[in-house]
Design an enzyme around this catalytic site. Structure first.
Site, PDB file in Angstrom:
ATOM      1  N   ASN A 151      72.003  32.807 120.513  1.00 34.97           N
ATOM      2  CA  ASN A 151      73.189  33.585 120.912  1.00 34.97           C
ATOM      3  C   ASN A 151      74.341  33.550 119.911  1.00 34.97           C
ATOM      4  OD1 ASN A 151      73.563  30.883 121.672  1.00 34.97           O
ATOM      5  ND2 ASN A 151      75.061  31.443 123.218  1.00 34.97           N
ATOM      6  N   GLU A 249      73.377  19.915 123.517  1.00 34.50           N
ATOM      7  CA  GLU A 249      74.315  20.790 124.223  1.00 34.50           C
ATOM      8  C   GLU A 249      73.503  21.846 124.949  1.00 34.50           C
ATOM      9  OE1 GLU A 249      77.350  20.373 124.917  1.00 34.50           O
ATOM     10  OE2 GLU A 249      77.644  18.663 123.576  1.00 34.50           O
ATOM     11  N   CYS A 283      77.272  30.100 126.168  1.00 33.53           N
ATOM     12  CA  CYS A 283      77.122  28.965 127.098  1.00 33.53           C
ATOM     13  C   CYS A 283      78.433  28.660 127.792  1.00 33.53           C
ATOM     14  CB  CYS A 283      76.513  27.744 126.417  1.00 33.53           C
ATOM     15  SG  CYS A 283      77.189  27.418 124.811  1.00 33.53           S
ATOM     16  N   GLU A 464      80.704  17.807 119.377  1.00 30.46           N
ATOM     17  CA  GLU A 464      80.493  18.598 118.164  1.00 30.46           C
ATOM     18  C   GLU A 464      81.844  19.111 117.669  1.00 30.46           C
ATOM     19  OE1 GLU A 464      76.701  20.739 117.580  1.00 30.46           O
ATOM     20  OE2 GLU A 464      77.029  21.316 119.654  1.00 30.46           O
TER      21      GLU A 464
END
Ligand code: ADP
Length: 485
Positions: A151, A249, A283, A464
């Protein structure tokens, strides 16, 4: 049409099996975007061996020297921004404006870590005794495996690769099979910027072959993964016996809470962007809107108007504000969830139909969908869809809004729309999410800030992005020097 080989040991190589796969433009599947070599276990092993061989020399360079290459890659990508954005739109489907923003993000991330290279260091601490020097240093881990989803085909590979390289690790990157082009273009730019051979390797092909090698290859020191909960869990448990450092993640079921005092125009605008922007394929996308009942009708009306104004089509075309689903299977999932939700008693108030006529005839298009009467605990309220499907849940008050927001297994991002400072702060205290927004879209991240989720969204070990990424990609060691004698 472009053909991309694998990038191993600084060379562009085909798979020994000669097997390839292609990607299609999701806005017009008659167009093949690119052909890729399909790496099997042998090529994946070669990539890890190349990364292991390159590690001693790369880790011995100063971080400043490594940072110079990252800054140079940023500049190279900037000269190709328009072409890369086009390629991204053709392969993934998001609008050209969204793709351009994403390419710019990659350029900025390289610039950020390039600059940061002048500051990479540890801590000095006072020792208990005089004549002693106590400090920590950051050392690279070794070979890291990076696995990325479709994505954000350039932003996610870059937000993992740039800090990994800056810290002195060598990398094997496995981009998602639906959208590998941009990761390979990044490898090309880094090679041109002077990255030594083998420091970054990119292999395309089936996730399983890659994952099996990641789990067993002795030189893999750390794994950073973004993708589905099921694959993340499988990988994490596979790595556990060797206690490999890992960061996963995964999904989200992100709420935007709309309180009765909110500016409802603002609320509708934020939800429309966070729910339908990027075709809902983020997400951090808003997929649940939790609305105080007294403003339910007024808010719904405004959101429906926003959804109806969305122009669905080929993201390369002027005026298009929402592209297609990435694939047939994603489109099917989106449509299925609408059936599931109506079957559970929700009402589809707008959109939700597949578009197949005219310009839409050859792509994976659908209208953005809004469902009302979604019940907490129902499947649409709990499961990630990953499409432009927004469910509205009515609640009696702030307390119930927080309870409902928190009663899912995910906790990636959340937003609250209100003018009430006290309630905003109480929400910040209590919401179970790694990214907590007030009067903002649930999507959209600052590259300089830590990012990650809680609960089922993340391993919740390391964050991150920003400075937090340096903690994941280095290990700290503590040095005691005594010069008192
Ligand atoms: P998404 O649907 O968001 O792409 P996936 O979890 O299916 O989520 O894929 C994320 C990434 O993980 C992709 O690059 C995919 O190829 C890879 N992948 C899939 N299966 C495995 C596996 N068993 N081991 C390692 N990586 C995998």
């Amino acid at each position: 049409m472009q053909a991309y080989p694998l990038f191993i040991g600084g060379e562009w190589v085909d798979a020994a099996s000669r097997q390839t796969f292609t990607t299609q433009n999701p806005a017009d599947t008659r167009e093949t975007v690119a052909t890729y070599a399909s790496a099997g276990p042998a090529e994946v092993r070669q990539a890890f061996d190349a990364a292991a061989a390159a590690f001693p020399a790369w880790s011995a360079q100063t971080s400043v020297a490594r940072g110079r290459i990252l800054s140079q890659a940023s500049q190279i990508l900037a000269t190709r921004k328009a072409a890369l954005a086009q390629l991204l739109t053709r392969e993934e489907g998001k609008t050209l404006a969204e793709a351009t923003g994403e390419v710019q993000r990659a350029i900025d991330i390289f610039r950020f870590y390039g600059g940061l290279s002048y500051t990479l260091g540890g801590q000095t601490l006072p020792h208990d005794l005089p004549g002693n020097f106590l400090y920590t240093r950051r050392d690279p881990l070794g070979v890291v495996a990076l696995i990325t989803p479709w994505n954000f085909p350039v932003a996610i590979p870059v937000w993992k690769t740039a800090p990994a390289l800056l810290c002195g690790n060598t990398v094997v990157l496995k981009p998602a099979s639906a959208t590998p082009a941009l990761a390979l273009e990044v490898a090309k730019a880094l090679a041109e910027a002077g990255l030594p051979k083998g420091v970054l390797n990119v292999v395309t092909g089936p996730g399983k072959a890659f994952g099996d090698e990641v789990v067993t290859h002795r030189s893999v020191a750390a794994v950073s993964f973004t993708g589905s909960h099921s694959v993340g869990t499988q990988l994490y448990t596979g790595l556990a016996p060797r206690m490999v450092r890992a960061q996963m993640e995964m999904g989200g079921k992100n709420p935007t809470i709309v309180l009765a005092d909110a500016d409802l125009d603002l609320a509708a605008r934020l939800v429309a962007i966070a729910g339908f922007g990027l075709t809902g394929q983020a997400c951090t996308a808003t997929s649940r809107v939790i609305v105080e009942r007294s403003v339910l009708d007024a808010f719904t009306e405004k959101l429906v108007a926003k959804a109806k104004a969305i122009q669905v089509g080929n993201g390369l075309k002027e005026g298009i504000t929402m592209g297609p689903a990435v694939s047939e299977s994603q489109l099917k999932t989106n449509l299925q969830y609408i059936d599931i939700a109506t079957g559970e008693g929700a009402t589809l108030v707008t959109g939700g139909k597949r578009l197949t006529q005219g310009d839409h005839a050859h792509g994976w298009f659908m209208e953005p969908a809004i469902l009302t009467g979604v019940k907490p605990g129902s499947r649409l309220a709990c499961e990630e869809v990953f499409g432009p499907v927004v469910g509205i849940i009515a609640v009696d008050d702030f307390e119930q809004a927080i309870t409902v927001a928190n009663e899912v297994e995910f906790g990636l991002s959340a937003s609250l729309v209100t003018r009430d400072f006290g309630r905003a702060m109480r929400y910040v205290d209590r919401i179970q999410a790694g990214v907590v927004k007030v009067n903002q879209i649930s999507t959209g991240l600052a590259l300089q800030a830590p990012f990650g989720g809680v609960k089922g969204s993340s391993t919740d070990s390391f964050r991150e992005q920003g400075l937090a990424a340096l903690d994941f990609y280095t290990r700290s060691r503590t040095v005691y020097l005594d010069y008192s004698a």
